[in-house]
Design an enzyme around this catalytic site. Structure first.
Site, PDB file in Angstrom:
ATOM      1  N   GLU A  52      42.078  42.283  34.763  1.00 35.31           N
ATOM      2  CA  GLU A  52      42.053  42.617  33.335  1.00 35.31           C
ATOM      3  C   GLU A  52      41.287  43.923  33.106  1.00 35.31           C
ATOM      4  O   GLU A  52      41.712  44.793  32.340  1.00 35.31           O
ATOM      5  CB  GLU A  52      41.357  41.491  32.546  1.00 35.31           C
ATOM      6  CG  GLU A  52      42.045  40.135  32.635  1.00 35.31           C
ATOM      7  CD  GLU A  52      41.599  39.290  33.818  1.00 35.31           C
ATOM      8  OE1 GLU A  52      41.310  39.867  34.894  1.00 35.31           O
ATOM      9  OE2 GLU A  52      41.550  38.060  33.688  1.00 35.31           O
ATOM     10  N   CYS A  75      38.433  34.970  33.544  1.00 34.38           N
ATOM     11  CA  CYS A  75      37.218  34.234  33.888  1.00 34.38           C
ATOM     12  C   CYS A  75      36.197  34.283  32.758  1.00 34.38           C
ATOM     13  O   CYS A  75      36.145  35.235  31.987  1.00 34.38           O
ATOM     14  CB  CYS A  75      36.630  34.751  35.199  1.00 34.38           C
ATOM     15  SG  CYS A  75      36.099  36.462  35.141  1.00 34.38           S
ATOM     16  N   CYS A  84      35.826  38.325  32.248  1.00 34.25           N
ATOM     17  CA  CYS A  84      37.027  39.000  31.719  1.00 34.25           C
ATOM     18  C   CYS A  84      37.347  38.513  30.310  1.00 34.25           C
ATOM     19  O   CYS A  84      37.849  39.275  29.490  1.00 34.25           O
ATOM     20  CB  CYS A  84      38.219  38.744  32.619  1.00 34.25           C
ATOM     21  SG  CYS A  84      38.046  39.525  34.217  1.00 34.25           S
ATOM     22  N   GLY A 298      50.176  25.610  70.015  1.00 32.19           N
ATOM     23  CA  GLY A 298      51.377  24.926  70.419  1.00 32.19           C
ATOM     24  C   GLY A 298      51.453  23.518  69.877  1.00 32.19           C
ATOM     25  O   GLY A 298      50.775  23.165  68.909  1.00 32.19           O
ATOM     26  N   SER A 304      47.907  17.474  66.401  1.00 27.19           N
ATOM     27  CA  SER A 304      46.637  16.922  65.928  1.00 27.19           C
ATOM     28  C   SER A 304      46.389  17.320  64.478  1.00 27.19           C
ATOM     29  O   SER A 304      45.815  16.550  63.714  1.00 27.19           O
ATOM     30  CB  SER A 304      45.471  17.270  66.853  1.00 27.19           C
ATOM     31  OG  SER A 304      45.351  18.642  66.968  1.00 27.19           O
TER      32      SER A 304
HETATM   33  C1  AOF Z   1      39.991  36.912  36.618  1.00 26.44           C
HETATM   34  N1  AOF Z   1      40.622  38.036  37.024  1.00 26.44           N
HETATM   35  O1  AOF Z   1      41.287  39.449  38.617  1.00 26.44           O
HETATM   36  C2  AOF Z   1      40.163  37.501  39.285  1.00 26.44           C
HETATM   37  C3  AOF Z   1      39.541  36.303  38.842  1.00 26.44           C
HETATM   38  O2  AOF Z   1      32.876  36.803  42.164  1.00 26.44           O
HETATM   39  P1  AOF Z   1      33.876  37.293  41.173  1.00 26.44           P
HETATM   40  O3  AOF Z   1      33.222  37.835  39.914  1.00 26.44           O
HETATM   41  O4  AOF Z   1      34.888  38.268  41.727  1.00 26.44           O
HETATM   42  O5  AOF Z   1      34.677  36.002  40.667  1.00 26.44           O
HETATM   43  C4  AOF Z   1      35.582  35.325  41.475  1.00 26.44           C
HETATM   44  C5  AOF Z   1      36.225  34.204  40.700  1.00 26.44           C
HETATM   45  O6  AOF Z   1      36.801  34.763  39.504  1.00 26.44           O
HETATM   46  C6  AOF Z   1      37.386  33.555  41.450  1.00 26.44           C
HETATM   47  O7  AOF Z   1      36.983  32.400  42.169  1.00 26.44           O
HETATM   48  C7  AOF Z   1      38.333  33.185  40.318  1.00 26.44           C
HETATM   49  O8  AOF Z   1      37.920  31.987  39.684  1.00 26.44           O
HETATM   50  C8  AOF Z   1      38.132  34.334  39.343  1.00 26.44           C
HETATM   51  N2  AOF Z   1      39.012  35.454  39.734  1.00 26.44           N
HETATM   52  N3  AOF Z   1      39.507  36.039  37.522  1.00 26.44           N
HETATM   53  O9  AOF Z   1      39.848  36.678  35.410  1.00 26.44           O
HETATM   54  C9  AOF Z   1      40.720  38.379  38.313  1.00 26.44           C
HETATM   55  N4  AOF Z   1      40.216  37.845  40.598  1.00 26.44           N
HETATM   56 ZN    ZN Z   2      37.609  37.945  35.660  1.00 24.95          ZN
END
Ligand code: AOF
Ligand code: ZN
Length: 362
Positions: A52, A75, A84, A298, A304
């Site tokens: 974003e 996020c 974001c 293999g 397993s």
């Molecule tokens: C978003 N946009 O492009 C991504 C997201 O450690 P950080 O800050 O990079 O956060 C990683 C977490 O953020 C990841 O586990 C996922 O939940 C989210 N990734 N979120 O809004 C993004 N790459």
């Molecule tokens: Zn984000």
């Protein structure tokens, strides 16, 4: 441009992060104004800005009032990057279209709630299945703390990966092998068992296609493999991990391997001296950020893994050849039909002379 078309473009952008962002998800974002794209971005590297923020930075017009189309829920937490959802609110985005909710418990639903609380229109689930597939490895790792495991087999129509005399080069066609190289570049690690290392002496490198070299993992409980193997001598030795029993991990052989830049990791064994892979896989994710592992054989290793119910996704390259009495892909351990794993086929297509079938655990 429709919402679906914009999301398809966001997925295309997200794919550019393949091999670079793991164990983070691949995420793409498109900003729309009056149905026109005014900004595009994707998560480019682990720890780097999220999709974003990239799209907003790259926008060619004021983003206030724009629609953000993003493959994953924005996020709401502060990790290596700031939230974001907050960024979209600050920049007065009016509508957010999301492919799928983030499985990360720190985010899951909170990003959407925060956007809605700020008066932003939120639509969830546009090309939802495609977005879920895009980030399936992140979803698995963030919820289970285990890497996503893929099996890849080049096999005969009657389910053999080698002839009775253990010949396996080559059962499948050149076209299939090229797809395998692309798959290697997609996943974080490629893994094989001891016999495959010994018989095939594979390089497990990415050739014929562009892409980064994944980790190469080989299982060798007592460290008996010859030090002359390609995995131990080529230019990617620092990308080789040998998994062995805890006793072997402190032996002179282990020291020699480490001197060549190879990682040697001790693993717990069960009462029969068999490596307990579940624990090792967890460590791979924790200590090396390995979120996906493609197992190339293999049959003992594949058996397993199947037995321990560890395989998430299957890639079968099936060649029009019969090897009657050869080495069975998954060994012969399954005693009853009731114990047979039921799979769901995700895709099947012709690949050169072969059939390429992708299936997931049912
Ligand atoms: C978003 N946009 O492009 C991504 C997201 O450690 P950080 O800050 O990079 O956060 C990683 C977490 O953020 C990841 O586990 C996922 O939940 C989210 N990734 N979120 O809004 C993004 N790459
Ligand atoms: Zn984000």
């Amino acid at each position: 441009m429709t919402n679906e078309q914009a999301m398809a473009r966001a997925i295309e952008l997200a794919l550019r992060g393949t091999g670079q962002v793991s164990p983070n998800p691949r995420v793409g974002c498109v900003l729309l104004k009056d149905g026109r794209i005014i900004g595009e971005g994707w998560h480019q590297k682990f720890g780097a800005p999220h999709a974003e923020r990239e799209a907003i930075t790259n926008a060619t017009e004021d983003v206030a009032g724009a629609t953000a189309v993003v493959t994953l829920e924005p996020c709401s937490h502060t990790g290596k990057q700031p939230s974001c959802a907050d960024l979209l609110i600050e920049r007065n985005i009016s509508h957010v279209i999301i492919g799928m909710q983030d499985a990360n418990p720190l985010v899951s639903g909170n990003g959407i709630a925060r956007l809605r609380a700020a008066g932003i229109d939120v639509t969830v689930g546009v090309l939802g299945e495609e977005c879920a597939w895009l980030d399936r490895t992140h979803t698995k790792t963030i919820t289970t703390k285990m890497p996503y495991i893929i099996s890849k087999t080049g096999q005969s129509l009657d389910g053999c990966i080698a002839s009775h005399s253990l010949e396996s080069q080559w059962i499948t066609s050149q076209g299939s092998r090229q797809v395998v190289h692309a798959l290697r570049a997609e996943f974080d690690a490629v893994m094989i068992g001891k016999t495959t290392a010994l018989v095939d002496n594979p390089a497990l490198t990415v050739r014929h296609v562009e892409g980064r070299q994944p980790w190469r993992i080989v299982l060798d409980t007592s460290l008996e493999l010859p030090p002359t193997l390609q995995l131990f001598t080529d230019e990617f030795t620092t990308k080789t991990i040998v998994i062995c029993g805890n006793t072997a991990a402190t032996s002179p052989n282990a020291r020699l391997l480490r001197e060549s830049g190879i990682q040697v990791l001790g693993c717990d064994t069960d009462s029969h001296g068999i490596l307990i892979l579940r624990n090792t896989f967890r460590e791979m994710l924790q200590d090396y950020g390995i979120a996906s592992i493609m197992v190339e054989g293999g049959s003992q290793l594949l058996s397993s893994l199947l037995q321990e119910n560890l395989i998430d996704e299957y890639h079968f390259f099936i060649a029009p050849i019969i090897l009657g009495g050869g080495k069975q892909v998954f060994g012969n351990f399954l005693p009853t039909l009731a114990l047979a794993p039921k799979l769901r086929v995700v895709s099947s297509e012709k690949c050169g002379e072969d059939w390429y079938v992708v299936a997931v655990a049912g």
